[in-house]
Design an enzyme around this catalytic site. Structure first.
Site, PDB file in Angstrom:
ATOM      1  N   LYS A  16      -8.398  -9.445  -7.154  1.00  0.00           N
ATOM      2  CA  LYS A  16      -9.448  -8.410  -7.246  1.00  0.00           C
ATOM      3  C   LYS A  16      -8.831  -7.042  -7.461  1.00  0.00           C
ATOM      4  O   LYS A  16      -9.360  -6.209  -8.190  1.00  0.00           O
ATOM      5  CB  LYS A  16     -10.229  -8.350  -5.931  1.00  0.00           C
ATOM      6  N   LYS A  60       0.855  -1.201   0.000  1.00  0.00           N
ATOM      7  CA  LYS A  60       0.000   0.000   0.000  1.00  0.00           C
ATOM      8  C   LYS A  60       0.889   1.249   0.000  1.00  0.00           C
ATOM      9  O   LYS A  60       0.632   2.205  -0.731  1.00  0.00           O
ATOM     10  CB  LYS A  60      -0.921   0.008   1.228  1.00  0.00           C
ATOM     11  N   LYS A 109      -0.530 -12.111 -11.269  1.00  0.00           N
ATOM     12  CA  LYS A 109      -1.315 -12.889 -10.309  1.00  0.00           C
ATOM     13  C   LYS A 109      -2.785 -12.464 -10.379  1.00  0.00           C
ATOM     14  O   LYS A 109      -3.074 -11.258 -10.426  1.00  0.00           O
ATOM     15  CB  LYS A 109      -0.772 -12.608  -8.896  1.00  0.00           C
TER      16      LYS A 109
END
Ligand code: ADP
Ligand code: TRP
Length: 321
Positions: free
Chosen positions: A192, A110, A189
């Protein structure tokens, strides 16, 4: 053996979630005491819309049940129904070095993306450790991306036991290397967060569209192709029997086959494999109260185990006088 795993209700379930985690959860129900839960408080670090979160929780619950999670054999519940987990998370956070948490990918990723992380994101691995340790779990089946979190959990359990006495079971991770990383339609990968998923319970048209947009190279139809370097082949292989896989690989190498043939075959496999689950899910959609009852009954069972652990923890750390 006590098997435990959780899944965040943060979006629609995709092939990566199924092959990387949920499929194994279903299999591990046999011969184990399995606990599976919906990590709704973890999801709150990213989903901050009450209506959306409610919908996601029920969606994941129905997905799990459709895949064959059997509430008669496994304890199935919502994380937020077990307040003891929050209490243990606090105790563990007093043992968790800042540096350890700063090194966790969940937080570092993040930061790297320039997203200002909240404290929940930073403390995410501590809550996950509490999820695992409160039920004295021995085996935690998760995808490879969760490996680091299990290592943190083991560290915290060992540190607790060294500091306060042997109370917590130190768990092992369980990762099926064969399904370690399922690629998305763009070859990264499947996740979502990358918008590259094939959602299992989307309508047929949407699934077809996703399958048709799986990225391939631009080798001409007539030329030989390399199955091992092909993302589409990797997805097809998830479903194909060994003979089918070998035959498809041979067709790649022979040349004369376009990728459309493989995409059609993949689409058929997806519909065939998930067809029975899709039907079963419709039954749960018609009876949402049943789904809520199942989660409630699971929480009652999970609380008994959680309470036993938290009583020992309170005693061990000295807050029980
Ligand atoms: P996402 O990356 O889509 O947000 P989650 O983090 O909610 O997925 O993952 C839920 C479970 O599914 C975890 O155990 C995770 O390891 C597994 N998983 C997710 N994506 C993949 C993938 N592409 N390959 C293998 N396992 C995956
Ligand atoms: N972090 C896990 C994921 O994103 C979800 C999770 C929360 C979990 N608590 C857990 C998984 C405990 C296993 C055990 O997939």
């Amino acid at each position: 053996m006590r098997v435990l795993s959780g899944i965040q209700p943060s979006g629609k379930i995709h092939l990566g979630n199924y092959f990387g985690a949920m499929k194994h959860h279903i299999t591990l129900q046999d011969n184990n005491s399995a606990f599976y839960f919906i990590a709704d408080y973890h999801a709150l670090t990213t989903v901050q819309d009450a209506k959306q979160l409610r919908e996601n929780i029920l969606d994941v619950a129905m997905d799990y049940l459709a895949f064959g999670l059997d509430p008669e054999r496994s304890v199935f519940f919502k994380q937020s129904d077990i307040p003891q987990v929050m209490e243990l998370a606090w105790v563990l956070s007093t043992l968790a070095p800042m540096g350890l948490l700063e090194r966790c990918h969940s937080y570092k990723d993040k930061m790297a993306k320039g997203i200002a992380p909240n404290h929940g994101v930073f403390a995410y691995p501590v809550l996950m450790a509490a999820d695992i340790l409160i039920y004295q779990s021995q085996l935690v089946p998760v995808g490879k991306d969760q490996k680091q979190h299990i290592e943190v959990t083991r560290d915290l359990a060992l540190k607790f036991n060294q500091t306060f006495g042997e109370v917590l079971t130190v768990p092992d991770e369980y990762i099926m290397e064969q399904y370690a990383v399922i690629p998305g339609i763009d070859g990264q990968k499947m996740s979502k967060s990358y918008n590259n998923t094939i959602e299992i319970f989307a309508d047929e048209k949407a699934i077809k569209k996703k399958v048709m947009s799986v990225v391939t190279d631009c080798t001409p139809v007539a030329d030989p192709k390399d199955p091992d370097a092909c993302n589409l082949f990797a997805l097809y292989s998830l479903f194909a029997a060994p003979e089918e896989k070998a035959e498809m690989a041979q067709r790649y190498r022979a040349g004369g086959m376009g990728y459309k043939v493989v995409k059609d075959a993949l689409y058929d496999k997806i519909m065939e494999h998930f067809g029975p689950y899709r039907e079963r899910r419709v039954q749960y959609e018609k009876d949402v109260d049943l789904v809520k009852d199942i989660l409630f009954e699971g929480a009652v069972k999970a609380q008994v185990v959680a309470q036993e652990t938290i009583d020992k923890v309170r005693e061990a750390v000295g807050v029980k006088i």
